[in-house]
Design an enzyme around this catalytic site. Structure first.
Site, PDB file in Angstrom:
ATOM      1  N   GLU A   1      42.726  38.213  51.144  1.00  0.00           N
ATOM      2  CA  GLU A   1      43.973  37.870  51.143  1.00  0.00           C
ATOM      3  C   GLU A   1      44.825  38.760  51.011  1.00  0.00           C
ATOM      4  O   GLU A   1      46.093  39.060  50.048  1.00  0.00           O
ATOM      5  CB  GLU A   1      44.490  36.739  50.055  1.00  0.00           C
ATOM      6  CG  GLU A   1      43.859  35.911  49.927  1.00  0.00           C
ATOM      7  CD  GLU A   1      44.102  34.828  48.788  1.00  0.00           C
ATOM      8  OE1 GLU A   1      44.950  35.018  47.986  1.00  0.00           O
ATOM      9  OE2 GLU A   1      43.607  33.302  48.762  1.00  0.00           O
TER      10      GLU A   1
ATOM     11  N   GLU B   1      35.830  28.713  51.573  1.00  0.00           N
ATOM     12  CA  GLU B   1      36.012  27.964  50.588  1.00  0.00           C
ATOM     13  C   GLU B   1      36.457  26.506  51.084  1.00  0.00           C
ATOM     14  O   GLU B   1      37.664  25.818  50.509  1.00  0.00           O
ATOM     15  CB  GLU B   1      37.528  28.630  49.518  1.00  0.00           C
ATOM     16  CG  GLU B   1      36.406  29.694  49.137  1.00  0.00           C
ATOM     17  CD  GLU B   1      37.764  30.820  48.609  1.00  0.00           C
ATOM     18  OE1 GLU B   1      38.886  30.075  48.149  1.00  0.00           O
ATOM     19  OE2 GLU B   1      37.639  32.575  49.063  1.00  0.00           O
TER      20      GLU B   1
HETATM   21  C1  GLA Z   1      41.559  31.689  46.229  1.00  0.00           C
HETATM   22  C2  GLA Z   1      40.549  32.344  46.156  1.00  0.00           C
HETATM   23  C3  GLA Z   1      39.308  31.540  45.270  1.00  0.00           C
HETATM   24  C4  GLA Z   1      40.223  30.750  44.491  1.00  0.00           C
HETATM   25  C5  GLA Z   1      41.161  29.688  45.010  1.00  0.00           C
HETATM   26  C6  GLA Z   1      41.579  28.661  44.643  1.00  0.00           C
HETATM   27  O1  GLA Z   1      41.187  30.958  47.822  1.00  0.00           O
HETATM   28  O2  GLA Z   1      39.785  32.631  46.747  1.00  0.00           O
HETATM   29  O3  GLA Z   1      38.788  33.239  44.219  1.00  0.00           O
HETATM   30  O4  GLA Z   1      40.759  31.275  43.515  1.00  0.00           O
HETATM   31  O5  GLA Z   1      42.276  30.446  45.768  1.00  0.00           O
HETATM   32  O6  GLA Z   1      40.634  28.387  43.097  1.00  0.00           O
END
Ligand code: GLA
Length: 378
Positions: A165, A270
């Protein structure tokens, strides 16, 4: 007595044989393949583990993980605030368990995440007076953290989310302490340190909202620059925290194509699909009236059929897209196992009831699982 006993034995034998014959002639239902079997040869199917999984407490969950998934990532325990809570003080117990779980079950293991502004300990950026550290100190801290962590699991972690990020949705740099103190070179340095510590591990850049045009273009630019500078980067992770009306699937596809064109692997890292409304403005101090609570938590008592049908369609639409680009996508990881585990229940409003994953609160595969498996037969 003796005869009675032998008659009894004879009848038991007959009964036993009959049962065996019955079981042989009974029509066998086709064993349905698990997710990982269905997607074999296309891409890996992963899930995020919590402590109940790698400490062996959630036995039902562990069974499902072994059955359906061939890749794992730790939901939390490998983030810097847990691995290095104080300078030079490393806590590896949980991460060791996680890695052991992956090895014992022969899984592809992802390390998440080395450099991220969130869930990072405060000490990382400040001196004993609470002032920002110098560029040199910051670089040294990054080097030490990455070398120690990646070095410990050298040869055991298949791929690392090196930086998480770094770029905002509009494509500008996120103004993190890493960026503020070191400048954009922190990305390059993080990848170099990780490569030094484990030359064979795959190295990824990971981010959310990757379907946004501004972010897509900046990620492409950043990765191109790294490649031109001879920095090893093997993959781009598209987080895939989705809702019912975002991201736009066509924009998501454009990003898959743009990232793959760089010659790196694309990963959906994710994935979850929230069904809950996002609060406008206020989050933590939401002065929740009962009516507002209900409006924000509409499915506490269960999911209406039509909502589940729409959810199934949304998942299958995306998996159809992933299958279409299976030559570019190396892994699709769900962010958790059952709906009960998901962070979505507690963010941005705690205590709600969401349904973002593939397995329900009773560890049952949702109908969408069979639908995803069927897609692989199309
Ligand atoms: C981001 C992070 C993850 C997790 C999510 C929410 O996507 O990369 O590790 O913390 O937020 O839980």
């Amino acid at each position: 007595m003796k005869t009675k006993k032998s008659i009894h034995l004879m009848w038991s034998g007959v009964l036993f044989l009959t049962l065996i014959l019955m079981s042989c002639s009974a029509p066998k239902s086709e064993p349905s393949p698990s997710l990982k079997e269905a997607f074999e040869g296309k891409f890996l199917i992963g899930t995020a583990l919590n402590a109940n999984h790698y400490y062996g407490r959630d036995t039902l969950g562990i069974k499902l993980i072994r059955q359906h998934f061939n890749s794992i990532v730790a939901e939390n325990c490998m983030k810097s605030m847990y691995l290095q809570p104080a300078e030079g003080v490393f806590f590896f117990d949980e991460a060791d368990q996680f890695i052991r779980f992956g090895e014992e079950n022969n899984m592809h293991i992802v390390g998440h995440t080395l450099i991220w502004h969130s869930q990072a300990p405060d000490w990382f950026f400040t001196d004993e007076k609470g002032k920002d550290v110098s560029r040199e100190v910051m670089i040294e801290r990054m080097r030490n953290h990455i070398h120690t962590v990646v070095g410990r699991y050298k040869g055991r972690v298949d791929g690392w989310d090196v930086v998480n990020e770094a770029i905002l949705d509009d494509g500008s740099w996120r103004n993190t302490k890493f960026y503020e103190i070191i400048g954009e070179d922190y990305i390059k340095l993080a990848f170099q340190f990780a490569h030094e510590a484990d030359p064979d591990a795959e190295l990824h850049y990971n981010d959310y909202a990757m379907s946004q045009e501004g972010k897509r273009n900046s990620v492409v630019k950043m990765v191109k620059k790294l490649q031109e500078e001879g920095v090893k980067i093997d993959g781009i992770g598209m987080q895939g925290h989705m809702g019912m009306d975002y991201p736009d699937i066509n924009e998501f596809e454009k990003s898959i194509q743009a990232f793959a064109a760089l010659g790196v692997k694309v990963m959906i890292t994710e994935m979850d699909i929230t069904l809950l409304p996002f609060p406008a403005g206020e989050t933590a101090e939401v002065s929740l009236t009962a009516a507002y609570q209900e409006q924000m938590n509409p499915y506490a008592a269960g999911l209406p059929e039509e909502v589940e049908a729409a959810f199934n369609k949304r998942y299958t639409d995306f998996f159809r897209l992933f299958l279409k680009h299976q030559d570019k996508i190396s892994r699709v990881t769900l962010w958790g196992l059952t709906d009960n585990d998901s962070w979505r229940n507690d963010w941005p409003i705690p205590g709600r009831t969401d349904y973002p994953l593939l397995f329900d609160r009773n560890y049952q595969p949702k109908p969408v699982v069979a639908q995803l498996i069927d897609l692989t037969k199309e």
